[in-house]
Design a protein around this motif. Structure first.
Motif, PDB file in Angstrom:
ATOM      1  N   ILE A  11       0.890  -1.156   0.000  1.00  0.00           N
ATOM      2  CA  ILE A  11       0.000   0.000   0.000  1.00  0.00           C
ATOM      3  C   ILE A  11       0.926   1.204   0.000  1.00  0.00           C
ATOM      4  O   ILE A  11       1.677   1.410   0.946  1.00  0.00           O
ATOM      5  CB  ILE A  11      -0.942  -0.003   1.223  1.00  0.00           C
ATOM      6  CG1 ILE A  11      -1.829  -1.257   1.195  1.00  0.00           C
ATOM      7  CG2 ILE A  11      -1.795   1.262   1.252  1.00  0.00           C
ATOM      8  CD1 ILE A  11      -2.758  -1.400   2.385  1.00  0.00           C
ATOM      9  N   ILE A  16       3.004  -4.801   2.472  1.00  0.00           N
ATOM     10  CA  ILE A  16       2.082  -5.339   3.481  1.00  0.00           C
ATOM     11  C   ILE A  16       2.089  -6.871   3.462  1.00  0.00           C
ATOM     12  O   ILE A  16       2.107  -7.508   4.515  1.00  0.00           O
ATOM     13  CB  ILE A  16       0.634  -4.828   3.263  1.00  0.00           C
ATOM     14  CG1 ILE A  16       0.588  -3.306   3.128  1.00  0.00           C
ATOM     15  CG2 ILE A  16      -0.284  -5.314   4.391  1.00  0.00           C
ATOM     16  CD1 ILE A  16       0.820  -2.512   4.372  1.00  0.00           C
ATOM     17  N   ALA A  35      -3.332 -11.571  14.082  1.00  0.00           N
ATOM     18  CA  ALA A  35      -3.654 -10.456  14.975  1.00  0.00           C
ATOM     19  C   ALA A  35      -4.045  -9.230  14.153  1.00  0.00           C
ATOM     20  O   ALA A  35      -3.883  -9.201  12.931  1.00  0.00           O
ATOM     21  CB  ALA A  35      -2.446 -10.140  15.851  1.00  0.00           C
ATOM     22  N   ASN A  36      -4.531  -8.237  14.828  1.00  0.00           N
ATOM     23  CA  ASN A  36      -4.836  -6.959  14.209  1.00  0.00           C
ATOM     24  C   ASN A  36      -3.583  -6.422  13.515  1.00  0.00           C
ATOM     25  O   ASN A  36      -2.512  -6.421  14.104  1.00  0.00           O
ATOM     26  CB  ASN A  36      -5.302  -6.003  15.320  1.00  0.00           C
ATOM     27  CG  ASN A  36      -5.981  -4.773  14.768  1.00  0.00           C
ATOM     28  OD1 ASN A  36      -6.453  -4.787  13.635  1.00  0.00           O
ATOM     29  ND2 ASN A  36      -6.012  -3.723  15.552  1.00  0.00           N
ATOM     30  N   GLY A  37      -3.724  -6.020  12.246  1.00  0.00           N
ATOM     31  CA  GLY A  37      -2.595  -5.459  11.517  1.00  0.00           C
ATOM     32  C   GLY A  37      -1.723  -6.492  10.816  1.00  0.00           C
ATOM     33  O   GLY A  37      -0.740  -6.138  10.156  1.00  0.00           O
ATOM     34  N   ALA A  38      -2.075  -7.777  10.919  1.00  0.00           N
ATOM     35  CA  ALA A  38      -1.254  -8.838  10.306  1.00  0.00           C
ATOM     36  C   ALA A  38      -1.310  -8.806   8.774  1.00  0.00           C
ATOM     37  O   ALA A  38      -0.401  -9.307   8.108  1.00  0.00           O
ATOM     38  CB  ALA A  38      -1.715 -10.210  10.813  1.00  0.00           C
ATOM     39  N   GLY A  39      -2.381  -8.235   8.229  1.00  0.00           N
ATOM     40  CA  GLY A  39      -2.520  -8.178   6.777  1.00  0.00           C
ATOM     41  C   GLY A  39      -3.705  -8.980   6.240  1.00  0.00           C
ATOM     42  O   GLY A  39      -3.818  -9.209   5.034  1.00  0.00           O
ATOM     43  N   LYS A  40      -4.625  -9.375   7.112  1.00  0.00           N
ATOM     44  CA  LYS A  40      -5.767 -10.207   6.711  1.00  0.00           C
ATOM     45  C   LYS A  40      -6.659  -9.488   5.699  1.00  0.00           C
ATOM     46  O   LYS A  40      -7.031 -10.063   4.669  1.00  0.00           O
ATOM     47  CB  LYS A  40      -6.599 -10.613   7.945  1.00  0.00           C
ATOM     48  CG  LYS A  40      -5.807 -11.354   9.017  1.00  0.00           C
ATOM     49  CD  LYS A  40      -6.676 -11.771  10.191  1.00  0.00           C
ATOM     50  CE  LYS A  40      -7.311 -10.626  10.964  1.00  0.00           C
ATOM     51  NZ  LYS A  40      -6.337  -9.700  11.588  1.00  0.00           N
ATOM     52  N   THR A  41      -7.026  -8.252   6.018  1.00  0.00           N
ATOM     53  CA  THR A  41      -7.889  -7.487   5.102  1.00  0.00           C
ATOM     54  C   THR A  41      -7.178  -7.271   3.771  1.00  0.00           C
ATOM     55  O   THR A  41      -7.765  -7.439   2.699  1.00  0.00           O
ATOM     56  CB  THR A  41      -8.285  -6.143   5.749  1.00  0.00           C
ATOM     57  OG1 THR A  41      -9.088  -6.426   6.892  1.00  0.00           O
ATOM     58  CG2 THR A  41      -9.072  -5.264   4.787  1.00  0.00           C
ATOM     59  N   THR A  42      -5.905  -6.937   3.841  1.00  0.00           N
ATOM     60  CA  THR A  42      -5.131  -6.714   2.614  1.00  0.00           C
ATOM     61  C   THR A  42      -5.095  -7.987   1.764  1.00  0.00           C
ATOM     62  O   THR A  42      -5.211  -7.926   0.533  1.00  0.00           O
ATOM     63  CB  THR A  42      -3.693  -6.265   2.982  1.00  0.00           C
ATOM     64  OG1 THR A  42      -3.789  -5.110   3.818  1.00  0.00           O
ATOM     65  CG2 THR A  42      -2.878  -5.933   1.747  1.00  0.00           C
ATOM     66  N   GLN A  83     -14.861  -6.365   5.628  1.00  0.00           N
ATOM     67  CA  GLN A  83     -14.906  -6.029   7.044  1.00  0.00           C
ATOM     68  C   GLN A  83     -15.898  -4.875   7.201  1.00  0.00           C
ATOM     69  O   GLN A  83     -15.922  -3.959   6.378  1.00  0.00           O
ATOM     70  CB  GLN A  83     -13.510  -5.589   7.480  1.00  0.00           C
ATOM     71  CG  GLN A  83     -13.303  -5.535   8.956  1.00  0.00           C
ATOM     72  CD  GLN A  83     -11.821  -5.409   9.314  1.00  0.00           C
ATOM     73  OE1 GLN A  83     -10.953  -5.413   8.451  1.00  0.00           O
ATOM     74  NE2 GLN A  83     -11.553  -5.294  10.593  1.00  0.00           N
TER      75      GLN A  83
HETATM   76  N1  LIG Z   1      -4.691   2.352   3.596  1.00  0.00           N
HETATM   77  C1  LIG Z   1      -3.590   2.016   4.271  1.00  0.00           C
HETATM   78  N2  LIG Z   1      -2.505   2.829   4.276  1.00  0.00           N
HETATM   79  C2  LIG Z   1      -1.394   2.499   4.954  1.00  0.00           C
HETATM   80  N3  LIG Z   1      -1.238   1.379   5.640  1.00  0.00           N
HETATM   81  C3  LIG Z   1      -2.263   0.531   5.680  1.00  0.00           C
HETATM   82  C4  LIG Z   1      -3.504   0.786   5.006  1.00  0.00           C
HETATM   83  N4  LIG Z   1      -4.336  -0.253   5.224  1.00  0.00           N
HETATM   84  C5  LIG Z   1      -3.662  -1.095   6.004  1.00  0.00           C
HETATM   85  N5  LIG Z   1      -2.433  -0.639   6.286  1.00  0.00           N
HETATM   86  C6  LIG Z   1      -1.411  -1.324   7.111  1.00  0.00           C
HETATM   87  O1  LIG Z   1      -1.238  -2.629   6.607  1.00  0.00           O
HETATM   88  C7  LIG Z   1      -1.079  -3.577   7.631  1.00  0.00           C
HETATM   89  C8  LIG Z   1      -2.088  -4.667   7.480  1.00  0.00           C
HETATM   90  O2  LIG Z   1      -3.401  -4.132   7.564  1.00  0.00           O
HETATM   91  P1  LIG Z   1      -4.676  -5.021   7.387  1.00  0.00           P
HETATM   92  O3  LIG Z   1      -4.564  -5.802   6.136  1.00  0.00           O
HETATM   93  O4  LIG Z   1      -5.845  -4.123   7.546  1.00  0.00           O
HETATM   94  O5  LIG Z   1      -4.548  -6.008   8.639  1.00  0.00           O
HETATM   95  P2  LIG Z   1      -5.655  -6.839   9.418  1.00  0.00           P
HETATM   96  O6  LIG Z   1      -6.865  -6.928   8.555  1.00  0.00           O
HETATM   97  O7  LIG Z   1      -5.010  -8.167   9.659  1.00  0.00           O
HETATM   98  O8  LIG Z   1      -5.920  -6.115  10.697  1.00  0.00           O
HETATM   99  C9  LIG Z   1      -1.210  -2.789   8.943  1.00  0.00           C
HETATM  100  O9  LIG Z   1       0.078  -2.534   9.424  1.00  0.00           O
HETATM  101  C10 LIG Z   1      -1.882  -1.504   8.526  1.00  0.00           C
HETATM  102  O10 LIG Z   1      -1.475  -0.445   9.344  1.00  0.00           O
END
Ligand SMILES: Nc1ncnc2c1ncn2[C@@H]1O[C@H](COP(=O)(O)OP(=O)(O)O)[C@@H](O)[C@H]1O
Ligand SMILES: [Mg+2]
Length: 235
Positions: A11, A16, A35-42, A83
């Motif tokens: 990103i 990520i 965990a939160n921030g692991a990259g699941k949504t990405t 999400q």
């Molecule tokens: N739009 C964005 N801009 C910058 N960093 C992002 C953005 N979205 C997510 N991140 C970063 O990418 C990492 C993974 O995020 P995310 O995929 O949302 O994790 P999860 O869903 O597991 O909580 C995190 O460190 C988050 O801070």
């Protein structure tokens, strides 16, 4: 059905996901915990092409998805429940469900009615709220609506981003049961979750994502007994 091969994604300038590989065959229930921030949504956004991978490959139903728009992937059966649900707040519950069914071309009115009735049977609260605007439902009700709408899109693969978020445990169990039924009916289900133990108890295969990398994978039942998983998540 879904194959992710050595996928990396960034990103902006920030990497990520790094070299992620996973597979979900037809009828498999796959969970990705982290965990939160692991990259699941990405990861889910990358699978459904909301984010273009910087390297690696995603295939769906045997075809490389590169360059195919997310809504076109959805029409061919790759359905993503993001999400935070994403129902249409201004439309009634029933119209949200109709919208899901409209993804299927050439479905007869009677068949649509029947499919919606099946969803009302699965989640009776949706029938009770049929005429109410989606935006006025509780969080749990919106999550049920989002899942029913996804079911009505007749997915071949279903991606779910933390459907348990903010829900009571009984409701989470109800939703996991619906997903298990989807998998048993032949859908490839990929569930990303922070609620590791619950997901591991119902999924077939599991992957642990940490800082954008898969650090562990195997049969869900094995990971459930894995000391490092238990240590990280059973707190
Ligand atoms: N739009 C964005 N801009 C910058 N960093 C992002 C953005 N979205 C997510 N991140 C970063 O990418 C990492 C993974 O995020 P995310 O995929 O949302 O994790 P999860 O869903 O597991 O909580 C995190 O460190 C988050 O801070
Ligand atoms: Mg997330």
């Amino acid at each position: 059905m879904i194959e992710v091969r050595d996928v990396s994604a960034s990103i902006g300038p920030i990497r990520i996901l790094s070299g992620v590989s996973l597979a979900a065959a037809r009828g498999r229930f796959v969970t990705v915990i982290g965990a939160n921030g692991a990259g699941k949504t990405t990861l889910l956004r990358t699978i459904s092409n909301l984010l273009t991978p910087s390297s690696g490959r995603v295939t769906f139903d045997g075809k490389d998805t590169r360059g195919i728009a997310p809504h076109r992937l959805a029409r061919t059966g790759l359905v993503h429940v993001p999400q935070g649900r994403q129902i249409v707040p201004a439309l009634s519950v029933e119209d949200n469900l109709m919208l899901g069914a409209s993804n299927i071309r050439g479905l007869a009115r009677g068949d649509i009615r029947e499919a919606i009735e099946r969803e009302y049977a699965r989640f009776p609260v949706l029938r009770a709220r049929a005429g109410i605007a989606g935006g006025n439902l509780s969080g749990g009700e919106q999550q049920m609506l989002a899942i029913s709408r996804a079911v009505l899109m007749k997915p071949k693969a279903l991606l779910l981003d933390e459907p348990s978020l903010g829900l009571a445990p009984q409701l989470v169990a109800l939703i996991l049961k619906a997903l298990r039924e989807m998998a048993d009916a032949g859908v490839a289900v990929i569930l990303v979750e922070q609620l590791a133990m619950m997901s591991l108890s119902i999924a077939d295969d599991a992957y642990v994502l940490r800082q954008g990398r898969i650090v562990l994978s195997g049969p869900a039942a094995d990971l459930r007994g894995n000391a490092s998983v238990v240590e990280s998540y059973l707190t």
